[in-house]
Enzyme design. Structure first.
Site, PDB file in Angstrom:
ATOM      1  N   GLU A 299     -35.225 -25.934  30.596  1.00 33.49           N
ATOM      2  CA  GLU A 299     -35.029 -26.574  29.407  1.00 33.49           C
ATOM      3  C   GLU A 299     -35.169 -25.461  28.090  1.00 33.49           C
ATOM      4  O   GLU A 299     -36.000 -24.746  28.211  1.00 33.49           O
ATOM      5  CB  GLU A 299     -36.189 -27.446  28.983  1.00 33.49           C
ATOM      6  CG  GLU A 299     -36.031 -28.129  27.773  1.00 33.49           C
ATOM      7  CD  GLU A 299     -37.185 -29.208  27.535  1.00 33.49           C
ATOM      8  OE1 GLU A 299     -37.307 -29.723  26.360  1.00 33.49           O
ATOM      9  OE2 GLU A 299     -38.033 -29.414  28.391  1.00 33.49           O
ATOM     10  N   GLU A 473     -43.933 -33.957  32.218  1.00 36.31           N
ATOM     11  CA  GLU A 473     -44.227 -32.910  31.519  1.00 36.31           C
ATOM     12  C   GLU A 473     -45.612 -32.533  31.499  1.00 36.31           C
ATOM     13  O   GLU A 473     -46.647 -33.245  31.630  1.00 36.31           O
ATOM     14  CB  GLU A 473     -43.695 -33.298  29.951  1.00 36.31           C
ATOM     15  CG  GLU A 473     -42.196 -33.516  29.967  1.00 36.31           C
ATOM     16  CD  GLU A 473     -41.671 -33.872  28.542  1.00 36.31           C
ATOM     17  OE1 GLU A 473     -40.607 -33.390  28.352  1.00 36.31           O
ATOM     18  OE2 GLU A 473     -42.384 -34.570  28.112  1.00 36.31           O
TER      19      GLU A 473
END
Length: 520
Positions: A299, A473
């Protein structure tokens, strides 16, 4: 003297009348009439009587014409004065709410002291209140622009009902300014609370009960030492500070607010330079396939260290970029850098990139993304765009078009921060996603709360039932990782695997992770 006689045409007519009166008086005084009678008698055979008659008739007609002209010109001047007054009113008032506008306020700024026309308007101290509506755009999107106009009219009526309508101004959009006379410090605070109560009451429009919030800043005018405009500016600063604290807040101006604005302005200038110099770089946090233990993606996260070596938090400069319209240039630059970096990775590793809610209002967003991919040679199938729920509710129809265009091109789409919005399930039902990312706030505490654990289990179950991959996450502990694997989580992300790193370190990280997987 009447307005007409102050005009050029009026002065000319007045001169003609004065000349005629003067000649008549002179004639009477000097015996002009006796001389004229003798002249007609002596020259009667030459038609003098007819000549004098013609002159008399001509003079009479000229006098009548002059009188009629005076009447016409006076009427014309009155019409012109009315037209000028109407034009002046139009220029100084908002056409929708009929309130005085910013230009009218600027006129008032020029008058430091009361005049005969003002009466008692400036008696006592003057406090300037700046009011900005919260959530007006969402209401406008819900009920349309006509409904939004009706809401503004009703809000303006409510504000005027509190104070003197002559002291309420609409500065454009959803911002109002109020001059309150003779309030004490305690009364100023009560007045601000009263404004919020008046504005936030539900308003029925076209069968919908809609609500808006209000952010209010205020300050008192130091009449003897400054212009009123300076006070209005301080009230505006206080309003923006109140707005930053959430809807329905009010604040009196404090000097620290000016310092905060100055700091932000300096940071905005630095941000513009940084974007031009491409000083903001993407860092990459690994995404780990929890079934294989290998790296399945990175990411991209924006990082900025200024020329003095100070690291500027993304939450700070991204917000400024969104507010100033710099977000598109920053986004395209970072995406281009990330695409070039991704080309150094294995083809199986995807690039994950975030899109802000502000960008989802850009109907050309999908075209911009595909243009950057094409220019830098990264296949669309290797890009994954992350979108938050809040980004989807601004304009659902436009969002659906953007997501469809991206999917058609082969780009993957992930729903980011799943569970933190108010309509998560609605978004899953309305749009097609390739992945959902469960927010780290759930991952950090779900083991300590039985109800929250059930919610997390339901999230993973929902992903499996919809055949959508799930990402957790904020994984920071091995105990979390073990539990998430048991729950069927597909992908993990967090400091346990690796912190965001510069592009130069990503290839080495992939190699090390592969070695760990083999050793395990």
């Amino acid at each position: 003297m009447p307005v007409f006689f102050r005009s050029r045409a009026g002065r000319q007519c007045l001169s003609v009348i004065a000349l005629g009166v003067t000649l008549w008086i002179a004639g009477a005084t000097l015996g002009f009439s006796d001389w004229l009678a003798a002249f007609v008698t002596d020259f009667a055979r030459y038609g003098a009587d007819k000549l004098i008659l013609a002159l008399g008739i001509g003079g009479a007609m000229s006098f009548v014409y002059s009188v009629l002209r005076i009447v016409d010109l006076r009427s014309e001047m009155e019409l012109r004065a009315k037209a000028q007054a109407k034009a002046d009113w139009t220029a100084t008032h908002d056409h929708l709410t009929k309130l005085p506008n910013r230009y009218a306020f600027e006129r008032k700024v020029l008058r430091r002291k009361p005049t005969d026309d003002d009466g008692e308007e400036w008696a006592g101290n003057v406090t300037v209140f700046c009011v900005d509506l919260d959530g007006f755009k969402k209401v406008n999107d819900l009920i349309g622009h006509n409904g939004g106009d009706a809401l503004l009219v009703e809000v303006s009526k409510r504000i005027c009902a509190i104070g003197n309508a002559d002291c309420v101004y609409r500065f454009g959009g959803d911002e109002f300014l109020i001059l309150a006379i003779g309030l004490s410090s305690a009364a100023e605070e009560r007045f601000a609370r009263l404004l919020i109560q008046a504005v936030t009451r539900p308003i029925l429009i076209n069968g919908f009960a809609v609500e808006v919030g209000a952010s209010i800043g205020y300050d008192r005018w130091a009449e003897d030492s400054e212009q009123l405009e300076a006070t209005a500016h301080r009230a505006d600063l206080a309003m923006y500070e109140a707005k930053s604290r959430g809807p329905n807040h009010y604040l009196a101006f404090e000097e620290t607010m000016r310092d905060k604005v100055a700091t932000r302005a300096a940071l905005e200038a630095k941000l513009r330079v940084a974007i031009q110099k491409k000083a903001i770089r993407p860092f990459y946090q690994p995404l780990i396939d929890l079934r294989t233990g290998g790296v399945c993606g990175f990411e991209a996260l924006a990082r900025w260290t200024d020329e003095e070596g100070v690291s500027i938090p993304p939450i700070v400069f991204i917000a400024i970029a969104e507010e100033t319209g710099l977000i598109t240039a920053l986004f395209e630059d970072l995406l281009a850098q990330a695409c070039r970096d991704a080309l150094t990775w294995q083809d199986s590793i995807t690039l994950s990139f975030n899109v802000s809610p502000v960008q989802m209002e850009d109907k050309l967003l999908a075209a911009r993304i595909l243009k950057v991919l094409s220019a830098n040679g990264l296949p669309p199938q290797r890009l994954e765009i992350e979108i938050t729920e809040n980004a989807l509710i601004q304009d659902p129809a436009s969002a659906a078009t953007i997501l469809d265009d991206l999917h058609e091109a082969g780009v993957q789409v992930a729903l980011d921060d799943f569970g933190t919005g108010y309509s998560s399930l609605e978004q899953l039902a309305r749009y097609r996603f390739d992945k959902i990312k469960i927010d780290k706030s759930f991952i950090a505490t779900y083991r300590d709360d039985e109800r929250q654990e059930k919610i997390v289990r339901a999230m993973f179950g929902l992903g499996r039932s919809l055949n959508i991959a799930t990402t957790a996450e904020g994984i920071e502990e091995h105990r979390q990782l073990s539990n998430l694997i048991q729950l069927g989580c597909d992908i993990g992300q967090g400091y346990l695997f690796g912190k965001p790193m510069p592009a130069e370190e990503t290839c080495a990280f992939v190699s090390n992770q592969a070695a760990i997987k083999v050793a395990g």
